[in-house]
Design a protein around this motif. Sequence first.
Motif, PDB file in Angstrom:
ATOM      1  N   MET A  98       0.799  -1.052  -0.005  1.00 33.10           N
ATOM      2  CA  MET A  98       0.049   0.053  -0.049  1.00 33.10           C
ATOM      3  C   MET A  98       1.027   1.315   0.018  1.00 33.10           C
ATOM      4  N   ASN A  99       0.661   2.060  -1.048  1.00 30.28           N
ATOM      5  CA  ASN A  99       1.553   3.511  -1.111  1.00 30.28           C
ATOM      6  C   ASN A  99       1.471   4.137   0.382  1.00 30.28           C
ATOM      7  N   MET A 100       2.793   4.274   0.706  1.00 29.79           N
ATOM      8  CA  MET A 100       2.965   4.790   2.059  1.00 29.79           C
ATOM      9  C   MET A 100       2.742   6.396   2.201  1.00 29.79           C
TER      10      MET A 100
ATOM     11  N   ILE B 180      21.136  -1.998  -6.810  1.00 26.41           N
ATOM     12  CA  ILE B 180      20.640  -0.919  -5.888  1.00 26.41           C
ATOM     13  C   ILE B 180      18.884  -0.765  -6.404  1.00 26.41           C
ATOM     14  N   ILE B 181      18.332  -0.812  -5.574  1.00 30.09           N
ATOM     15  CA  ILE B 181      16.834  -0.294  -5.819  1.00 30.09           C
ATOM     16  C   ILE B 181      16.423   0.876  -5.152  1.00 30.09           C
ATOM     17  N   PRO B 182      15.919   1.903  -6.132  1.00 34.12           N
ATOM     18  CA  PRO B 182      15.773   3.192  -5.606  1.00 34.12           C
ATOM     19  C   PRO B 182      14.190   3.432  -5.235  1.00 34.12           C
ATOM     20  N   ALA B 183      13.493   2.325  -5.923  1.00 38.88           N
ATOM     21  CA  ALA B 183      12.111   2.611  -5.823  1.00 38.88           C
ATOM     22  C   ALA B 183      11.253   2.048  -4.551  1.00 38.88           C
ATOM     23  N   PRO B 184      10.264   2.807  -4.356  1.00 38.94           N
ATOM     24  CA  PRO B 184       9.611   2.158  -3.272  1.00 38.94           C
ATOM     25  C   PRO B 184       8.910   0.674  -3.366  1.00 38.94           C
ATOM     26  N   LEU B 185       8.789  -0.185  -2.255  1.00 37.19           N
ATOM     27  CA  LEU B 185       8.599  -1.382  -2.305  1.00 37.19           C
ATOM     28  C   LEU B 185       7.106  -1.727  -2.900  1.00 37.19           C
ATOM     29  N   ASN B 186       6.336  -0.544  -2.536  1.00 38.35           N
ATOM     30  CA  ASN B 186       4.804  -0.626  -2.887  1.00 38.35           C
ATOM     31  C   ASN B 186       4.364  -0.522  -4.359  1.00 38.35           C
ATOM     32  N   THR B 187       5.616  -0.120  -5.185  1.00 39.18           N
ATOM     33  CA  THR B 187       5.346   0.266  -6.580  1.00 39.18           C
ATOM     34  C   THR B 187       5.818  -1.276  -7.248  1.00 39.18           C
TER      35      THR B 187
ATOM     36  N   ALA C 184       7.762  -1.296  -9.760  1.00 39.52           N
ATOM     37  CA  ALA C 184       9.423  -1.361  -9.795  1.00 39.52           C
ATOM     38  C   ALA C 184      10.249  -1.932  -8.697  1.00 39.52           C
ATOM     39  N   GLY C 185       9.707  -1.377  -7.171  1.00 41.62           N
ATOM     40  CA  GLY C 185      10.240  -2.012  -6.064  1.00 41.62           C
ATOM     41  C   GLY C 185      10.138  -3.358  -5.745  1.00 41.62           C
ATOM     42  N   PHE C 186       8.782  -3.899  -5.973  1.00 45.48           N
ATOM     43  CA  PHE C 186       8.426  -5.233  -5.500  1.00 45.48           C
ATOM     44  C   PHE C 186       8.724  -6.140  -6.636  1.00 45.48           C
ATOM     45  N   VAL C 187       8.781  -5.783  -7.834  1.00 41.83           N
ATOM     46  CA  VAL C 187       9.133  -6.703  -8.732  1.00 41.83           C
ATOM     47  C   VAL C 187      10.812  -6.872  -8.861  1.00 41.83           C
ATOM     48  N   GLN C 188      11.331  -5.681  -8.643  1.00 43.14           N
ATOM     49  CA  GLN C 188      12.920  -5.990  -8.479  1.00 43.14           C
ATOM     50  C   GLN C 188      13.320  -6.786  -7.241  1.00 43.14           C
ATOM     51  N   LEU C 189      12.851  -6.678  -6.126  1.00 40.52           N
ATOM     52  CA  LEU C 189      12.988  -7.429  -5.172  1.00 40.52           C
ATOM     53  C   LEU C 189      12.913  -8.570  -5.322  1.00 40.52           C
TER      54      LEU C 189
END
Length: 484
Positions: free
Chosen positions: A68-70, A176-183, A185-190
């Motif tokens: 959920m978007n913080m 390195i992952i600069p994106a928030p995990l709620n996006t 970009a962040g979740f998929v890269q994780l």
Amino acid sequence: MPDAVALDFGDDRVTYLEYRDWSERIAADLIKRGLQPGDRVGICAANSLEYCVLILGILRAGGIVLPMNMRYTPHELAEIAEDTGPRFIFADADRLAKIEGLSSASLEISHIGQLRHGQRPIIAHQPKPDDRVVIISTSGSTAKPKGVVFSHRSMTGYVATHAIEEQSLGRGSRVIIPAPLNTSAGFVQLTHYTILGCTLHFLSAFEPALFLKTLVEKKINGFGAVPVFFEAVSKLPEFENADLSSITMATCGGAPVTQALQDTWMKKGIVLRQIYGQTECGGNGTIMPEHLARVQPQKCGMGGLFNEIGIIDENGNRVPPGTVGQIILRGPGNMLEYWNNPEETAKVLKGEWLHTGDLGVLDEDGLLTFIDRMKDLIISGGLNISAAEVERAVLTFPGIEECMVIAAKDAKFGETPLAVVYTRQDIDVPALISHCNSRLADYKVPRYVALEHEPLPRTPTGKLSKPAMREKYRNAAEALPRVR
């Protein structure tokens, strides 16, 4: 491999063995609290070590992760919770108050730290390939965000495809992952780089100088970002002498890469490789080959062994090279559905093909150039903003009869929202912005407001027509005052 560092947050890190055991203790705790397979678990928090491990714990327990978007307001979070019905919502201390009024059980994410050490539990649940694993909210042309659903099969299929077709990064690479995990970009890269066995580095927020320092000191091998991030880093005085020789892959999306930006980074031995993708296709649908990106940086690559790309006209027919049409994608990473929304799902998933709602053109070699969005999105600092959602908020303010939200150029974020409103009375603009602040995340709130005293232009079918307003306000950043 078990002793290799999986997650690095600068002052804290965990190995893959610690990652597994910690996540299984989380899974056991969730099951003890009553989590059933298929239950949704929301997370509203900034990037943290606990956030990453909680994701894996939810999956191990058979739950569905609901990032959920913080930055969302309580109103926006309530809409998502109403649609998805999470059993639990975890939040950090700064966001706990936002979720207190929701019907889901709320938990502070700091609780996850208490499960870091202990015996490895026995988890009876065995995930199945087609189990749903995540619902990622995405802004589209509709007024409310839609929940994009992926399964174990679709997410691992996405990773496997890229591992075969693009081998610049792999086991042991530092990313390195600069994106928030709620996006996405962040979740998929994780998930992507965890499956590959990389070491993932995170920052709490993107700050150019700190980002560059991390690239150098951690000898980062790969990362992806939007063009404004690359521009901000390259403008730093320390960029010229920074040792970036460890970087083997740098991808760029969300806006075109200019030849000037490409040339700046190529002086450092780094080729920016344009990608095309969207949340619905799992992340990246295409990636430009490095040798071609040197001289054609604006192109986005082509289909591959497993990802197919096509261009169709308004009747669904394929068009020849050089003809602009809608981009369609077929590949193992495509989403399963929009959560609880079969009508919108049917609009974009037709057979095995994802109809993206974006316009593009393929050249004679099959290389894609992104042209424009059929969907009405504003991309601000890499974050998608639905114009319809902002319009919905503006229209609830007294005295405003019509509203269209368009993109204004922004030196820092690339694009930012501009609200063009029709009113027959004086409008208190600061009060309007305050109203929007109560209903929208801060990055969605208009930075410019243009008042029109005649009805806004419409198409022959009666829909508001934005091209004329885009032309009228194409220099809004210079001509209009910023209202926030």
